[in-house]
Design a protein around this motif. Sequence first.
Motif: not given
Length: 225
Positions: A143-148
């Motif tokens: 999820e964090v990677a997608a946001e980045l």
Amino acid sequence: MAAASAGKPVVKVDVWSDLSCPWCWVGKKRFDQAVEQLGDKVDFEIVYHSYVIDHGTAPTGEGYLDYNVRRWGSDGWCHGLRRSGRPDGATFSDWRWWPNSVKAHQLLLLAQEQGKGREAKEALLRATYEEGRNISEVDALLEVAAELGLSQSADELRQYLEQDRGRAAVLQDDSLGKRELGISGVPYFIVGGAEGSGRRYALSGAQPAAAFSQAFSKVLAEQAA
């Protein structure tokens, strides 16, 4: 890592910290204040290094209170931490987990390779202390990677986070700080000129913003001399 602009002085900062370290969240907020005070007058080259405080944390993380009771008998020490961090924006508004940080460090190192280290560091610490997420879990990290907006697909990232190669990179970086430099506590900052030029200044702990500003001023004065 920020790219240097022509004609601007460059301050390089190596940062050792753990993504499972509440004082590192406070220290980051204070460090960021000092960086922001210089605005666009200086280019900062910030390099994040892995540091895992507790390799004995359960692989899937531990509940906030469970971990505190296991390690220290209670979470009493956290009350002062919360009071200290609140004025700087580290409010600990939804701190539910004490994560095992190895996989999160893997993601941070990967993001840093893509020029998104600062964004990843902020996102991972915020996820832990302000958003109630468990960054031990691969799904939370995706999820964090997608946001980045990292370049890899979700399947590629999942494979990377679950393989030993990424873990080995984290442990090698962790060893550099602990064994070669003798760092025994984080956050830990080494401030100097670009490409290691000039003197370097070490700051240990969640120092006030003024301490970082003073170190930046010394480096900039040496460059101007």
